[in-house]
Scaffold this active site. Structure first.
Site, PDB file in Angstrom:
ATOM      1  CG  ASN A 126      41.074 -14.442 -16.257  1.00 17.26           C
ATOM      2  OD1 ASN A 126      40.591 -13.608 -15.520  1.00 17.26           O
ATOM      3  ND2 ASN A 126      41.742 -14.114 -17.330  1.00 17.26           N
ATOM      4  N   GLY A 127      44.241 -16.008 -17.070  1.00 16.18           N
ATOM      5  CA  GLY A 127      45.591 -15.578 -16.734  1.00 16.18           C
ATOM      6  C   GLY A 127      46.588 -16.206 -17.675  1.00 16.18           C
TER       7      GLY A 127
END
Ligand code: SF4
Length: 493
Positions: A126-127
């Site tokens: 996530n990112g």
């Protein structure tokens, strides 16, 4: 003053609902539970707001890994018993995505999985990495062959090519090369590893269900399966889950955290607790700050649902103006309409929102929304509210003007497409045709989060999409700009 007639059709070329920032991704991993795959599917379902394009689950049964990756909503693919049954084992790792990086190819669906010399290894991210292209170039020059266009695959290659002996050391070796935002969960035959970048831009939390540790993006993913929230993974912390317990490591130099402030404004679910703060309560405080900063003489406070609702409640309470549902959202706008034909697109926001005439007719209305990105949806919604008979429309936005793009895992239009990067507040008010328009100030946003003000020398959050103050290097951007400048020089020469 802007001449609206001189402006192009604001909806031209856009999907009908393209005026929101799109959430990044959600991750969910569970270690040591007999229903690992089913729990992961439920966890991803709770995280669906973080990405609706595709989902995947990798499981490990003690001997081999199993993978299911599908385009569409979690419920489209992971409710069927045969799919869950194929994901055998007591350990599972899942991911739900919106294509922030790498386009919407099926081969970009996470988790990524590879067989290394030491065994299988899966990663869910996530990112967004701000040096992914530079790292990818280097890896390709040394012989790596990529299967996808996603930045996350870079991490897999960095782990695979590390010269360290032990898996945890290889992962640390790889992560020390990354710039940007990364909350990761990895799964090997013996371990589940969770880690947040040193600034902690994206969330990652530890939970527990019947003694089985869980690593996931938001607490709402624990609630759905009745799991217990244990704690946030700290910025820069790595946790290594094995059969013998959980070890916490600090493999990076300490840094001042810069959690994404937009998680509170819009991305996280209002029923989640994020970094110790209930998102719903923060949004109500944002609304109260907005009412104090920018009051309006009005009969009603109306949210643009659903994202504007908690802030509108806070505004209404603070201003002592009745709160009413003057706009009703249709929750059943499915994927059919995500890339609609031109004919459907020109029905505009009415597919998703409809004005409640009985509530709005003859009233002075305060409309509350979380943010304005391009201005296209605001324009349509204001018109819809006026068509329903509202006498005055005063728009209040629960965040500062969105002036800059995000490079940390949120799909933002480039800066030139952001209305607040091109127009003053007065010009935006004229463009969306409201009687008044006001945004929450940056300090007001920080006050809603319990800070006295934004510390300009060392901001307590990442607020770059409102300030342009990026907390990391943007290596790939710098490289692109250098290439552009060199080619301009070459042309001039
Ligand atoms: Fe969040 Fe904006 Fe920072 Fe992106 S730029 S991480 S959306 S605050």
């Amino acid at each position: 003053m802007i001449d609206r007639n001189a402006l192009p059709d604001p909806l031209a070329g856009l999907p009908f609902d393209d005026d929101k920032l799109h959430e990044e991704c959600g991750v969910f991993g569970v270690f040591g539970h007999q229903d690992a795959a089913a729990l992961t599917a439920l966890g991803l379902h709770a995280l669906q707001h973080r990405g609706q394009e595709a989902a995947g689950i990798v499981s490990f049964d003690g001997v081999q890994f199993h993978t299911e990756r599908h385009v569409g909503l979690v419920g489209d693919s992971f409710t069927a018993r045969p799919v869950i049954d194929r994901l055998a084992g007591t350990r599972a790792l899942g991911h739900t995505r919106y294509a922030t990086h790498g386009g919407s190819l099926e081969r970009n669906i996470q988790p990524f999985f590879a067989e290394f010399s030491g065994g299988g290894f899966a990663v869910a991210h996530n990112g967004n990495l701000t040096n992914a292209l530079s790292l990818r170039d280097r890896l390709q020059r040394h012989g790596s062959i990529f299967q996808s266009t996603s930045d996350t695959e870079v991490i897999l290659h960095l782990v695979a090519t590390s010269r360290r002996e032990r898996l945890v050391e290889k992962v640390i070796d790889a992560l020390r090369e990354l710039e940007g935002a990364w909350s990761l969960v990895c799964l090997s035959g013996k371990k589940m590893i969770g880690c947040r970048d040193p600034l902690g831009v994206r969330p990652l939390i530890l939970g527990d269900l019947d003694g089985a540790p869980i690593l996931t993006s938001e607490s709402c993913a624990l609630d759905i399966i009745g799991a217990r929230f244990v704690r946030d993974i700290e910025p820069g912390e790595m946790v290594v889950v094995t059969e013998t317990g959980i070890e916490s490591l600090r493999p990076f130099p300490p840094a001042k955290p810069r959690f994404c402030i937009f998680e509170y404004v819009y991305f996280s679910r209002p029923d989640s607790t994020v970094e110790g703060r209930g998102v719903y309560e923060v949004r109500k405080k944002i609304g109260a700050e907005l009412a104090a900063e920018s009051p309006a003489a009005a009969d009603l406070v109306v949210p643009v649902p659903d994202s504007g609702t908690p802030a509108a409640i806070g505004f209404a309470e603070a201003a002592a103006i009745p709160f009413e549902l003057g706009i009703i959202r249709n929750h059943y706008v499915g994927r059919t309409f995500i890339e609609p034909s031109d004919a459907i697109r020109h029905m505009g926001v009415r597919l998703k929102h409809n004005a409640n005439r009985d509530v709005l007719a003859g009233k002075r209305v305060v409309l509350v929304d979380d943010s304005i990105v391009r201005g296209t949806t605001s324009l349509k919604i204001v018109q819809m509210v006026r068509d329903a008979g509202a006498r005055e429309v005063h728009m209040r936005i629960a965040s500062p003007p969105t002036t800059d793009s995000c490079f940390y895992g949120v799909d933002t239009p480039e800066k030139s497409k952001l209305i607040a990067a091109r127009m003053s507040v007065a010009e935006m008010a004229a463009y969306i045709k409201v009687d008044s328009l006001a945004f929450l100030s940056m300090d007001g946003l920080y006050r809603a989060l319990g800070k006295a003000r934004r510390d300009a020398a060392q901001p307590q959050f990442c607020d770059a999409c409102f300030s342009g103050d990026y907390p990391t290097r943007l290596t790939d951007m710098e490289r692109r700009d250098n290439v552009r400048q060199l080619s301009l020089l070459a042309e001039a020469g």
